[in-house]
Design an enzyme around this catalytic site. Structure first.
Site, PDB file in Angstrom:
ATOM      1  N   LYS A   1      -6.004  10.632  -6.390  1.00 59.54           N
ATOM      2  CA  LYS A   1      -5.467  12.508  -5.858  1.00 59.54           C
ATOM      3  C   LYS A   1      -4.377  12.329  -5.420  1.00 59.54           C
ATOM      4  O   LYS A   1      -3.698  12.908  -4.373  1.00 59.54           O
ATOM      5  CB  LYS A   1      -6.137  10.995  -4.305  1.00 59.54           C
ATOM      6  CG  LYS A   1      -7.017  11.086  -4.065  1.00 59.54           C
ATOM      7  CD  LYS A   1      -7.573  10.219  -2.383  1.00 59.54           C
ATOM      8  CE  LYS A   1      -7.497   9.794  -1.888  1.00 59.54           C
ATOM      9  NZ  LYS A   1      -7.665   9.797  -0.611  1.00 59.54           N
TER      10      LYS A   1
ATOM     11  N   CYS B   1      -8.469  -2.651  -6.236  1.00 62.09           N
ATOM     12  CA  CYS B   1      -7.014  -2.377  -5.288  1.00 62.09           C
ATOM     13  C   CYS B   1      -8.400  -2.354  -3.866  1.00 62.09           C
ATOM     14  O   CYS B   1      -9.030  -2.805  -3.887  1.00 62.09           O
ATOM     15  CB  CYS B   1      -5.873  -1.340  -5.060  1.00 62.09           C
ATOM     16  SG  CYS B   1      -6.080   0.296  -5.458  1.00 62.09           S
ATOM     17  N   SER B   2      -8.115  -1.503  -3.097  1.00 60.41           N
ATOM     18  CA  SER B   2      -8.877  -0.886  -1.805  1.00 60.41           C
ATOM     19  C   SER B   2      -9.600   0.052  -2.746  1.00 60.41           C
ATOM     20  O   SER B   2     -10.953  -0.748  -2.988  1.00 60.41           O
ATOM     21  CB  SER B   2      -8.299  -0.735  -1.115  1.00 60.41           C
ATOM     22  OG  SER B   2      -7.564  -1.700  -0.158  1.00 60.41           O
ATOM     23  N   ASP B   3      -9.030   1.584  -2.791  1.00 54.44           N
ATOM     24  CA  ASP B   3     -10.057   2.422  -3.924  1.00 54.44           C
ATOM     25  C   ASP B   3     -10.400   2.191  -5.056  1.00 54.44           C
ATOM     26  O   ASP B   3     -10.760   3.117  -5.561  1.00 54.44           O
ATOM     27  CB  ASP B   3      -9.514   3.906  -2.556  1.00 54.44           C
ATOM     28  CG  ASP B   3     -10.521   4.077  -1.806  1.00 54.44           C
ATOM     29  OD1 ASP B   3     -11.403   2.722  -1.311  1.00 54.44           O
ATOM     30  OD2 ASP B   3      -9.266   4.030  -0.599  1.00 54.44           O
ATOM     31  N   GLY B   4      -8.796   2.144  -6.055  1.00 51.20           N
ATOM     32  CA  GLY B   4      -8.890   1.576  -7.070  1.00 51.20           C
ATOM     33  C   GLY B   4      -8.692   2.961  -8.114  1.00 51.20           C
ATOM     34  O   GLY B   4      -8.400   3.394  -8.766  1.00 51.20           O
ATOM     35  N   TRP B   5      -7.248   4.122  -6.921  1.00 49.69           N
ATOM     36  CA  TRP B   5      -7.604   4.952  -7.369  1.00 49.69           C
ATOM     37  C   TRP B   5      -5.632   5.077  -7.840  1.00 49.69           C
ATOM     38  O   TRP B   5      -4.939   5.488  -7.985  1.00 49.69           O
ATOM     39  CB  TRP B   5      -7.604   6.397  -7.195  1.00 49.69           C
ATOM     40  CG  TRP B   5      -8.372   6.534  -5.728  1.00 49.69           C
ATOM     41  CD1 TRP B   5      -7.083   5.814  -4.884  1.00 49.69           C
ATOM     42  CD2 TRP B   5      -9.087   6.736  -4.626  1.00 49.69           C
ATOM     43  NE1 TRP B   5      -7.428   5.789  -3.519  1.00 49.69           N
ATOM     44  CE2 TRP B   5      -8.665   6.358  -3.555  1.00 49.69           C
ATOM     45  CE3 TRP B   5      -9.866   7.590  -5.523  1.00 49.69           C
ATOM     46  CZ2 TRP B   5      -9.223   7.116  -2.414  1.00 49.69           C
ATOM     47  CZ3 TRP B   5     -11.277   7.103  -4.020  1.00 49.69           C
ATOM     48  CH2 TRP B   5     -10.013   7.615  -2.772  1.00 49.69           C
TER      49      TRP B   5
ATOM     50  N   ARG C   1      -2.133  12.869  -2.026  1.00 47.64           N
ATOM     51  CA  ARG C   1      -0.494  11.929  -2.567  1.00 47.64           C
ATOM     52  C   ARG C   1       0.418  13.009  -2.459  1.00 47.64           C
ATOM     53  O   ARG C   1       1.294  12.750  -1.936  1.00 47.64           O
ATOM     54  CB  ARG C   1      -0.448  11.879  -3.828  1.00 47.64           C
ATOM     55  CG  ARG C   1      -1.651  10.318  -3.767  1.00 47.64           C
ATOM     56  CD  ARG C   1      -1.463   8.800  -2.760  1.00 47.64           C
ATOM     57  NE  ARG C   1      -2.709   7.815  -2.224  1.00 47.64           N
ATOM     58  CZ  ARG C   1      -3.486   7.666  -1.866  1.00 47.64           C
ATOM     59  NH1 ARG C   1      -3.358   8.560  -0.951  1.00 47.64           N
ATOM     60  NH2 ARG C   1      -4.657   7.204  -1.739  1.00 47.64           N
TER      61      ARG C   1
ATOM     62  N   ASN D   1       0.940  -1.101   0.132  1.00 43.43           N
ATOM     63  CA  ASN D   1      -0.057   0.017  -0.175  1.00 43.43           C
ATOM     64  C   ASN D   1       1.016   1.673  -0.252  1.00 43.43           C
ATOM     65  O   ASN D   1       1.712   1.504   0.184  1.00 43.43           O
ATOM     66  CB  ASN D   1      -0.899  -0.359   0.902  1.00 43.43           C
ATOM     67  CG  ASN D   1       0.033  -0.371   2.951  1.00 43.43           C
ATOM     68  OD1 ASN D   1       0.740   0.395   2.795  1.00 43.43           O
ATOM     69  ND2 ASN D   1      -0.565  -0.522   3.602  1.00 43.43           N
ATOM     70  N   ILE D   2       0.166   1.970   0.045  1.00 45.81           N
ATOM     71  CA  ILE D   2       1.013   3.921  -0.418  1.00 45.81           C
ATOM     72  C   ILE D   2       1.515   4.034   1.195  1.00 45.81           C
ATOM     73  O   ILE D   2       2.652   4.420   1.011  1.00 45.81           O
ATOM     74  CB  ILE D   2       0.103   5.028  -0.149  1.00 45.81           C
ATOM     75  CG1 ILE D   2      -1.155   4.924   0.718  1.00 45.81           C
ATOM     76  CG2 ILE D   2      -1.119   4.796  -1.798  1.00 45.81           C
ATOM     77  CD1 ILE D   2      -1.549   5.930   0.851  1.00 45.81           C
TER      78      ILE D   2
END
EC number: 3.1.3.95
Lengths: 634, 514
Positions: free
Chosen positions: A448, A406-410, A452, A344-345
């Site tokens: 985003k 993925c989770s939010d798809g962005w 980000r 993840n990020i």
């Protein structure tokens, strides 16, 4: 023809010929050489990292001390000591405008030391106090988003740094002070309008859409279905708008599966979305299940739809606790799910932080490779590329259509779909094609950027910040390394994009999604980065580009073939700097000019030949013999 | 290497005697790449006399006073005699014919050829044939470039004081400031700290020849410790007091077995497809190959810097002076000398600094990385050199006239080759094995026109400056083109290469037709 020839000769005179020595001022070259020699060499100030990329298109008045963009105003200037991590302290004068931080040396004929857009600043700290002892211990330490720090020392008397600190904070973090980002003040004019580059209808038409299976819907025209999606979406013909609404309820942030790309021949598709809202109780949604089946059935012969969940399976399971999850086998009979193990990020942010630790200001020397390994940065790159290769391969082999989330798809989803599209569709490897790809898969689908990157925001430790887009560009760079002729753009193009990702000079990367941009009228009130690039394309072209239709690129994603992008991550260190960058660039420009010359010449010959209808030309350069070159390669 | 370069004299005045029956022919003699031409003066017959050089079976030259005679015995059993005005002209023509009649590049005598260049630049050096019969030093070639003021007798004494007879000889003369790069083997000081007046005189003469008051650095490629230990076995290093003006620096370079092991480990790692990929970088680091690349390049930079920046003369040696010594001297030349970065210059450099300088190719390249045989003398020193050159080429993409293709070819041929260039360990052995007469030279093979696209760098543009490489570990890369050659698809890079060629040749075509 005679006229043309003489004009060509004139052109040739201006351009250094292929065998000639690149003409660089000798002093410059030898100092460049000295910068790179090992040990015992002294750096001259000429070797200072000079940031030049952001100066493009600046119409600066030579009499002025600071170059200014239209709309840029000088706020203050001050004498400081710049503590250069490579060459030690340098006395200079710093100028702060509402766009940039600019430093000129006061020691050696006022050379430019750096020119940094304020948008690049992530954090400003005071170092030392009024009573600190020691030389240059009182001042400011500025952390940048582009892998460097800037340190200034000031005089201790009379709180001299207070002004500078306040002004910098104000203009580097305008959002915290209710000021506009510079992009909204920028009055630059370009002869090309970058906002015209991407037109979704045209792009889908290029892909052959709508067709019998897929339709364009305006259901999200007012961003009511999904706030973070674009207004225009491509969905299966057989799914009604009501179906879409019901599916939206079962997908995280209403990001329903929509088409990203369709294969021109086998009609396999790449579809993107967010995770299903399965939750702890393992909820199901008939509409979502049916919708995925409808997607599968757009290719009649398909028995299974492939779902790539970008996350590691552990994370996907853990997401159930917060209401998310993944498509289970029981609920989705006709789908096969694979996890791609991309982190993840937060993991990516920490990994890049470690990269910075080993490259700035001091480069790790003794155990470079194992230190690099311990950052895991290349490993993450490898996983992203590997995932994209799997997506591309499924689609191009005609085995299956693919759904990516993925989770939010962005974040990860955008990386995977855009990289797979880059591998599959040579159109995206051209300069404009790549701009369209970024505009479509990243900007319009709500990566985003504001969160980000943290444009104009002072909260440097915000957990929402992450170098996801940088990681994507790194993957593109890795591909361009492995396929030197496949991309129309060069490294400078990629670095320029990254520089303006932070600069806030253009509106391109501002805000989090299309609806927010529309509200702020970004396209009307700001300039697009593509205006800058497309009005000076030559600078960003790869001379070796060979246009090929329908070639799928499969990069080797093995660790053995991945490299750290030294020219980006370690570019501030004069000792690591790529050798002779000017000479190489100049040579490439020459090659481009030669190629254009060749095409021009060829056209002349073709004209000349077509006028001589009957003559059976035997000249070795007859167009008929040279034509194949042209068609295949230019 | 172009044939035309073998033609030493454009033309000379000569008289041709074709036998008792035919009248002698006077005129201007020319040597072209394939023919010997005599164009008679206007008053005599206007016919051109022509002889195919390949038909010459043997050649004999004599000089007397200020003229000379060349006797050519042809394959068709003819005997021809040429009387030529001028001793130099005679010798030049004889050498040209000698070189060209074989149609092969074996004529290439780099020490002599290189000496011609040095002689144009300075008068401080001379070509000595003291090693004509290899009795002084079995691993040196016949001709060597030495300080003019040192006579052959002194050379013999110095040779006696150096391991294997490898006394200090000129490797490269840096014309811009007159400094010199020399190489040798270790002095045989031994536990008694022996000295040799002639050896000391030789090095003193080097400094005097360069510039009054010039300084020198001795770069010992062993650690100070290892150099000291060598005294126990009769070797050692130059005592400071004995060589005024010279300062010793130790830059240990790996050699021999550890280097071979590093190579074996690297090849193993590159070929191991099972290996978990996240450990690749530390495994690569563990092979230490890139560290050796870094050390070799930094030492070469040090030598080059000493010459270019400090104006000092440099002597490089380790123990035997046939491995890491050559690595350093050859790389230093590439850094400093633009001519050595051309296609011809680089081939000459390899021939002069590796083959003729007595790098024992046969021993070092007996086995490559896969052999299970216990390594004895194998060491990839030459490969390390090629890797360093590749790194230079990557950092200076426009400055080398040759490309990766040539380096790969040299690597292959050094280990196994249908050509004779890399056979044996020294010129002496090559003489005994009649390599020159029984095999073809690699250079004539490589210089076939059809090979050029693979070997040459289409982007080359002469760079008259020194090229200082960055030796930080971040700037050095694994040479994928070699080490991952068989595990990666080569097409993309080959297409790119082909593409660049196409642009360059197309543009030339355009020029031609304009």
């Amino acid at each position: 023809m005679g006229v043309n020839l003489s004009s060509m000769r004139r052109l040739r005179k201006r351009l250094p010929l292929s065998r000639q020595v690149p003409r660089l001022p000798p002093s410059r070259v030898s100092s460049m050489a000295s910068a790179s020699a090992p040990k015992c060499n002294s750096h001259t100030s000429e070797n200072e990292p000079v940031k030049s990329t952001s100066q493009d298109g600046v119409n600066c008045d030579l009499n002025e001390t600071v170059p200014r963009l239209p709309g840029e105003t000088l706020i203050t200037d001050k004498e400081v000591i710049y503590i250069c991590p490579f060459n030690g302290p340098i006395k200079g004068r710093v100028y702060i405008t509402n766009y940039r931080l600019y430093l000129r040396s006061l020691e050696t004929d006022s050379t430019l030391i750096f020119d940094v857009p304020l948008g690049v600043i992530s954090r400003i700290e005071k170092m030392g106090g009024a009573t600190s002892r020691g030389e240059n211990s009182y001042g400011l330490d500025i952390t940048c988003k582009d892998m460097r720090n800037l340190r200034f020392a000031l005089k201790q008397e009379g709180h001299s740094r207070r002004d500078m600190f306040e002004i910098l904070t104000r203009y580097a973090f305008p959002l915290a002070h209710s000021l506009p980002l510079f992009a909204f003040l920028n009055e630059e004019k370009f002869n090309v309008d970058g906002w015209m580059v991407y037109n979704p209808v045209e792009e889908y038409r290029r892909q052959g859409l709508p067709n019998h299976q897929w339709r364009i819907t305006f259901i999200n025209k007012c961003y009511e279905l999904c706030e973070t999606y674009p207004a225009l979406l491509v969905v299966p013909y057989r799914a009604s708008d009501d179906d879409l609404r019901r599916v939206a309820a079962f997908r995280s942030r209403n990001r329903i599966p929509v088409l990203s790309w369709i294969h021109p021949e086998n009609k396999m598709v790449i579809v993107r979305c967010s995770q299903p809202l399965v939750g702890m109780s393992g909820k199901r949604n008939k509409d979502d299940e049916k919708y995925l089946d409808v997607i599968r059935e757009t290719n009649r012969q398909l028995s299974k739809l492939t779902i790539y969940d970008a996350r590691p399976s552990v994370n996907a399971v853990a997401n159930k606790a917060t209401g998310g999850g993944y498509e289970s086998d029981d609920a989705y009979h006709n789908a096969e799910l694979f996890f791609l193990d991309i982190h993840n990020i937060h993991v990516m942010r920490e990994s890049l932080k470690k990269v910075k630790d080993i490259v700035y200001p001091n480069v790790e020397e003794s155990h470079w490779l194992s230190s690099l390994e311990s950052t895991h940065w290349l490993e993450h790159i490898k996983l992203v590329l590997t995932g994209a290769i799997q997506v591309a391969d499924k689609v191009s082999s005609g085995k299956s259509s693919v759904l990516v989330h993925c989770s939010d798809g962005w974040d990860r989803t955008a990386q995977l779909t855009s990289l797979a599209m880059l591998m599959l569709d040579s159109f995206y490897r051209s300069i404009e094609g790549f701009e369209i790809l970024v505009q479509k898969e990243w900007i319009s689908f709500g990566h985003k950027f504001a969160s980000r990157i943290g444009h104009g925001d002072k909260n440097h430790a915000d957990a929402d910040r992450s170098p996801i887009f940088l990681q994507f560009v790194d993957c593109v760079w890795q591909m361009s390394k492995q396929f030197p002729t496949a991309f129309e753009f060069n490294e400078r193009f990629l670095i320029t994009i990254l520089d303006h990702l932070y600069s806030c000079r253009f509106g391109t990367f501002l805000l989090n999604c299309e609806s927010a941009r529309e509200k702020q009228k970004v396209t009307e009130r700001t300039v697009s980065l593509w205006s800058l690039i497309n009005s000076n394309k030559e600078k960003f072209k790869n001379p070796f580009y060979t246009k090929e239709i329908n070639r799928v690129l499969y990069p080797v994603a093995s660790m053995r073939h991945l490299e750290l992008w030294v020219n980006y991550y370690i570019r501030w260190n004069p000792r690591i700097k790529q050798q002779q960058p000017n000479a190489v660039e100049q040579r490439y420009m020459e090659l481009l000019a030669l190629r254009d010359d060749y095409i021009k010449r060829l056209e002349e010959l073709q004209l000349a030949n077509s006028s001589k209808v009957s003559s059976a030309s035997t000249s070795p350069s007859s167009p008929s013999q040279m034509m194949p070159h042209v068609q295949t390669h230019f | 290497m172009e044939f035309s370069e073998l033609i030493r004299t454009g033309r000379a005045q000569a008289e041709l005697l074709r036998g008792p029956e035919a009248p002698p022919l006077r005129g201007t003699l020319c040597v072209t790449s394939h023919h010997l031409l005599l164009s008679p003066g206007t008053e005599a017959s206007p016919d051109l006399w022509l002889l195919l050089l390949r038909s010459v079976d043997s050649i004999e030259k004599r000089v007397a006073g200020d003229s000379g005679t060349i006797t050519l015995r042809c394959k068709d059993l003819r005997v021809l005699q040429l009387d030529i005005e001028g001793v130099e002209a005679t010798l030049d023509i004889a050498r040209s014919i000698e070189g060209l009649r074989l149609g092969d590049a074996w004529h290439f005598h780099p020490p002599e050829r290189y000496y011609q260049r040095v002689a144009r630049e300075t008068n401080a050096w001379r070509l000595s044939e003291v090693n004509e019969d290899f009795s002084l030093c079995p691993s040196y070639p016949r001709a060597l470039i030495v300080p003019r003021s040192v006579d052959d007798h002194a050379l013999a004494r110095s040779a006696g004081f150096r391991q294997g007879g490898r006394f200090p000889v000129l490797s490269y003369h840096h014309a811009p400031n007159g400094t010199a790069l020399l190489r040798s083997s270790q002095p045989l000081t031994g536990p008694q700290k022996r000295r040799c007046a002639e050896d000391e005189e030789l090095l003193r003469a080097v400094l005097v020849g360069a510039r009054p008051g010039a300084r020198g650095f001795i770069i010992d490629t062993r650690s100070a410790q290892a150099a000291k230990q060598a005294r126990m076995t009769g070797g050692g290093t130059e005592a400071k007091a004995a060589y005024p003006g010279w300062k010793r620096l130790h830059r240990p370079l790996e050699r021999g077995r550890p280097l071979q092991e590093s190579f074996v480990r690297l090849v193993e790692a590159c070929g191991d497809l099972e290996q978990s990929m996240d450990r690749w970088l530390s495994r690569l680091e563990g092979c230490r190959w890139l560290e050796h690349v870094k050390e070799a390049l930094s030492t070469a930079c040090l030598a080059a810097q000493g010459m270019e920046r400090e104006g000092a003369c440099i002597l490089v040696h380790g123990a035997e002076g046939t491995d890491s010594t050559l690595l350093v001297t050859s790389l230093a030349q590439l850094i400093l000398d633009p001519l050595s970065r051309t296609m011809d210059g680089f081939q000459e450099l390899v021939e002069r600094e590796w083959i003729q300088a007595g790098h024992p190719f046969q021993l070092r390249c007996a086995h490559s990385a896969f052999s299970h045989a216990r390594p004895k003398h194998e060491a990839p020193t030459f490969l390390l050199f090629l890797d360093c050159v590749w790194q230079l080429g990557r950092q200076f993409p426009l400055s080398l006239e040759f490309g990766e293709g040539l380096l790969l070819a040299l690597f292959e041929h050094a280990y196994a080759s249908p050509f004779g260039s890399f056979l044996c360990n020294s010129e002496k052995e090559r003489g005994l094995c009649e390599v020159r007469t029984r095999t073809h030279s690699l250079w004539s093979g490589l210089n076939q026109p059809k090979e050029q696209r693979k070997l040459r760098n289409p982007l080359y543009a002469l760079n008259p400056l020194a090229i200082w490489p960055s030796v930080e570990p971040q700037s050095l890369r694994l040479w994928q083109g070699l080490f991952l050659r068989w595990t990666r698809p080569p097409e993309p890079s080959e297409t790119a290469w082909e593409k660049v060629w196409q642009i360059v040749t197309d543009s030339e075509k355009t020029e031609g037709s304009a």
